[in-house]
Design a protein around this motif. Sequence first.
Motif, PDB file in Angstrom:
ATOM      1  N   MET A 225      35.313 -34.380  24.577  1.00  0.00           N
ATOM      2  CA  MET A 225      36.598 -34.208  23.768  1.00  0.00           C
ATOM      3  C   MET A 225      36.020 -34.228  22.394  1.00  0.00           C
ATOM      4  SD  MET A 225      39.660 -36.557  25.759  1.00  0.00           S
ATOM      5  CE  MET A 225      38.324 -37.854  25.987  1.00  0.00           C
ATOM      6  N   LEU A 226      36.247 -33.206  21.754  1.00  0.00           N
ATOM      7  CA  LEU A 226      36.096 -33.045  20.214  1.00  0.00           C
ATOM      8  C   LEU A 226      37.060 -32.705  19.264  1.00  0.00           C
ATOM      9  CD1 LEU A 226      32.233 -31.435  20.408  1.00  0.00           C
ATOM     10  CD2 LEU A 226      32.979 -33.890  20.244  1.00  0.00           C
ATOM     11  N   LYS A 227      36.928 -33.164  18.026  1.00  0.00           N
ATOM     12  CA  LYS A 227      37.981 -32.572  17.307  1.00  0.00           C
ATOM     13  C   LYS A 227      37.464 -32.306  15.745  1.00  0.00           C
ATOM     14  CE  LYS A 227      42.799 -33.855  15.331  1.00  0.00           C
ATOM     15  NZ  LYS A 227      43.624 -34.827  15.589  1.00  0.00           N
ATOM     16  N   THR A 228      37.840 -31.374  15.079  1.00  0.00           N
ATOM     17  CA  THR A 228      37.182 -31.179  13.783  1.00  0.00           C
ATOM     18  C   THR A 228      38.102 -31.912  12.765  1.00  0.00           C
ATOM     19  OG1 THR A 228      36.751 -28.707  14.445  1.00  0.00           O
ATOM     20  CG2 THR A 228      37.029 -29.243  12.263  1.00  0.00           C
ATOM     21  N   ILE A 229      37.198 -32.432  11.819  1.00  0.00           N
ATOM     22  CA  ILE A 229      37.569 -33.330  10.594  1.00  0.00           C
ATOM     23  C   ILE A 229      37.935 -32.429   9.521  1.00  0.00           C
ATOM     24  CG2 ILE A 229      37.349 -35.259   9.233  1.00  0.00           C
ATOM     25  CD1 ILE A 229      35.276 -36.177  11.425  1.00  0.00           C
ATOM     26  N   PRO A 230      39.293 -32.401   8.992  1.00  0.00           N
ATOM     27  CA  PRO A 230      39.590 -31.593   7.753  1.00  0.00           C
ATOM     28  C   PRO A 230      38.649 -32.064   6.544  1.00  0.00           C
ATOM     29  CG  PRO A 230      41.450 -32.798   8.386  1.00  0.00           C
ATOM     30  CD  PRO A 230      40.476 -32.855   9.452  1.00  0.00           C
TER      31      PRO A 230
ATOM     32  N   THR B  51      34.253 -46.488  21.263  1.00  0.00           N
ATOM     33  CA  THR B  51      33.309 -45.727  20.364  1.00  0.00           C
ATOM     34  C   THR B  51      33.624 -44.627  19.660  1.00  0.00           C
ATOM     35  OG1 THR B  51      31.599 -47.016  21.658  1.00  0.00           O
ATOM     36  CG2 THR B  51      30.763 -45.354  20.222  1.00  0.00           C
ATOM     37  N   ILE B  52      33.264 -44.281  18.449  1.00  0.00           N
ATOM     38  CA  ILE B  52      33.680 -43.127  17.788  1.00  0.00           C
ATOM     39  C   ILE B  52      32.335 -42.250  17.390  1.00  0.00           C
ATOM     40  CG2 ILE B  52      34.644 -41.920  15.916  1.00  0.00           C
ATOM     41  CD1 ILE B  52      36.738 -43.971  16.038  1.00  0.00           C
ATOM     42  N   GLY B  53      31.963 -40.971  17.780  1.00  0.00           N
ATOM     43  CA  GLY B  53      30.936 -40.273  17.625  1.00  0.00           C
ATOM     44  C   GLY B  53      30.974 -39.327  16.446  1.00  0.00           C
ATOM     45  N   LEU B  54      30.354 -39.116  15.561  1.00  0.00           N
ATOM     46  CA  LEU B  54      30.456 -38.092  14.564  1.00  0.00           C
ATOM     47  C   LEU B  54      29.292 -37.075  14.696  1.00  0.00           C
ATOM     48  CD1 LEU B  54      31.321 -40.448  11.397  1.00  0.00           C
ATOM     49  CD2 LEU B  54      33.086 -39.221  12.883  1.00  0.00           C
TER      50      LEU B  54
ATOM     51  N   MET C 298      24.623 -35.273  16.755  1.00  0.00           N
ATOM     52  CA  MET C 298      25.500 -36.682  16.563  1.00  0.00           C
ATOM     53  C   MET C 298      24.712 -37.145  15.262  1.00  0.00           C
ATOM     54  SD  MET C 298      25.995 -40.107  18.542  1.00  0.00           S
ATOM     55  CE  MET C 298      27.291 -39.766  19.568  1.00  0.00           C
ATOM     56  N   VAL C 299      25.272 -37.520  14.311  1.00  0.00           N
ATOM     57  CA  VAL C 299      24.852 -38.252  12.946  1.00  0.00           C
ATOM     58  C   VAL C 299      25.216 -39.557  12.813  1.00  0.00           C
ATOM     59  CG1 VAL C 299      24.678 -36.026  12.067  1.00  0.00           C
ATOM     60  CG2 VAL C 299      26.858 -37.114  11.681  1.00  0.00           C
ATOM     61  N   ALA C 300      26.394 -39.962  13.435  1.00  0.00           N
ATOM     62  CA  ALA C 300      26.691 -41.379  13.216  1.00  0.00           C
ATOM     63  C   ALA C 300      27.610 -41.816  14.492  1.00  0.00           C
ATOM     64  CB  ALA C 300      27.361 -41.631  11.978  1.00  0.00           C
ATOM     65  N   VAL C 301      27.517 -43.221  14.743  1.00  0.00           N
ATOM     66  CA  VAL C 301      28.038 -43.915  15.620  1.00  0.00           C
ATOM     67  C   VAL C 301      29.106 -45.097  15.327  1.00  0.00           C
ATOM     68  CG1 VAL C 301      28.330 -44.869  17.938  1.00  0.00           C
ATOM     69  CG2 VAL C 301      26.680 -43.173  17.692  1.00  0.00           C
ATOM     70  N   ALA C 302      30.390 -45.200  15.468  1.00  0.00           N
ATOM     71  CA  ALA C 302      31.044 -46.326  14.947  1.00  0.00           C
ATOM     72  C   ALA C 302      31.583 -47.095  16.270  1.00  0.00           C
ATOM     73  CB  ALA C 302      32.229 -45.643  14.100  1.00  0.00           C
TER      74      ALA C 302
ATOM     75  N   PHE D  73      42.106 -43.783  12.856  1.00  0.00           N
ATOM     76  CA  PHE D  73      40.827 -44.773  12.510  1.00  0.00           C
ATOM     77  C   PHE D  73      40.326 -44.396  11.193  1.00  0.00           C
ATOM     78  CE2 PHE D  73      41.397 -44.118  17.180  1.00  0.00           C
ATOM     79  CZ  PHE D  73      41.302 -45.221  17.485  1.00  0.00           C
ATOM     80  N   LEU D  74      39.905 -45.255  10.481  1.00  0.00           N
ATOM     81  CA  LEU D  74      39.253 -45.243   9.170  1.00  0.00           C
ATOM     82  C   LEU D  74      37.758 -45.482   9.377  1.00  0.00           C
ATOM     83  CD1 LEU D  74      39.852 -44.224   6.336  1.00  0.00           C
ATOM     84  CD2 LEU D  74      40.215 -46.807   5.866  1.00  0.00           C
ATOM     85  N   VAL D  75      36.902 -44.801   9.270  1.00  0.00           N
ATOM     86  CA  VAL D  75      35.337 -45.007   9.385  1.00  0.00           C
ATOM     87  C   VAL D  75      34.868 -44.900   8.119  1.00  0.00           C
ATOM     88  CG1 VAL D  75      33.331 -44.217  10.584  1.00  0.00           C
ATOM     89  CG2 VAL D  75      35.352 -44.163  11.760  1.00  0.00           C
TER      90      VAL D  75
END
Length: 280
Positions: free
Chosen positions: A1-6, A244-247, A254-258, A274-276
């Motif tokens: 499940m992925l979503k594009t961040i504007p 967990t949130i993956g960026l 994957m460049v970052a994990v929150a 969510f604010l990362v």
Amino acid sequence: MLKTIPPSNISVNPLRVHKEYRFTENTITPYFAKQITGSLFDPLTDEKTNGVYKRVLYDSIKSQFYTNPATSSILTEVGFRNSYASTDERSIGSEIGVISIPQSNFGEGIKRGSVNLIDGSNTYVDDTNSNLRSGSVSGSIAGNVFYDRGLIILTDSVVSGSTLSQFTLDYRATTTIYETEILLNVEEGEFNVSQNPSAVDNGFIKLYNFTSSFDSTTTGGFGDYEYSSSVDPTGSYLTPYITTIGLYDDTGAMVAVAKLPTPIKSLPDYPINFLVRLDT
């Protein structure tokens, strides 16, 4: 499940940080420069300080930092000034001591007001206006600090061999780091499907039926969550918890994990934000 961040949900904020450093005569070698007049430069006989000609070093520093006080201005002079009308803030003697800090140890510049130099029984402090003063920020001017060059110069009563023979230099270096802030919007109906392998059959969500021990006649599947979850004895009705949130970048790497401090339940009828934040 992925979503594009504007792009509008991403902001970058600069933050200046400072690191403390300490040098002594054992970790950094001072230079001594001297005014020599009445003779031409002779590479064979001119005095040197740690491989550098004293005459050349003196003339170079004087021309860069110690211009005529009567004609100096904010446009032509390097460093800060408390008053450009002052004739005391940039006074240079016939011999000077120079501590040149490597750029890797002062970053973008020495933090103003952070320099503390102890040379034998003498203490010199930085008054934030490029002046190195004796004893305190209200003491007499004994030298200068050029923050963006990493240069500390003693200009008063300097004697090669005794001045800076045993010293301790403390200061703070400056570096800018960038905090990236990303707002992640989870809308109603998004990211609320279980990823538990036992809930997935060949890529499709199984329609589980639950029988309540309180109501043996009522059953339900994912399609009627609102009612059936009320009789689900597990209390979650297989609604996932976000831990967990993956960026990812545009290539899918994957460049970052929150990691969330507390699992957040993803309900189907409420949006979640969510604010990362991460430093780069």
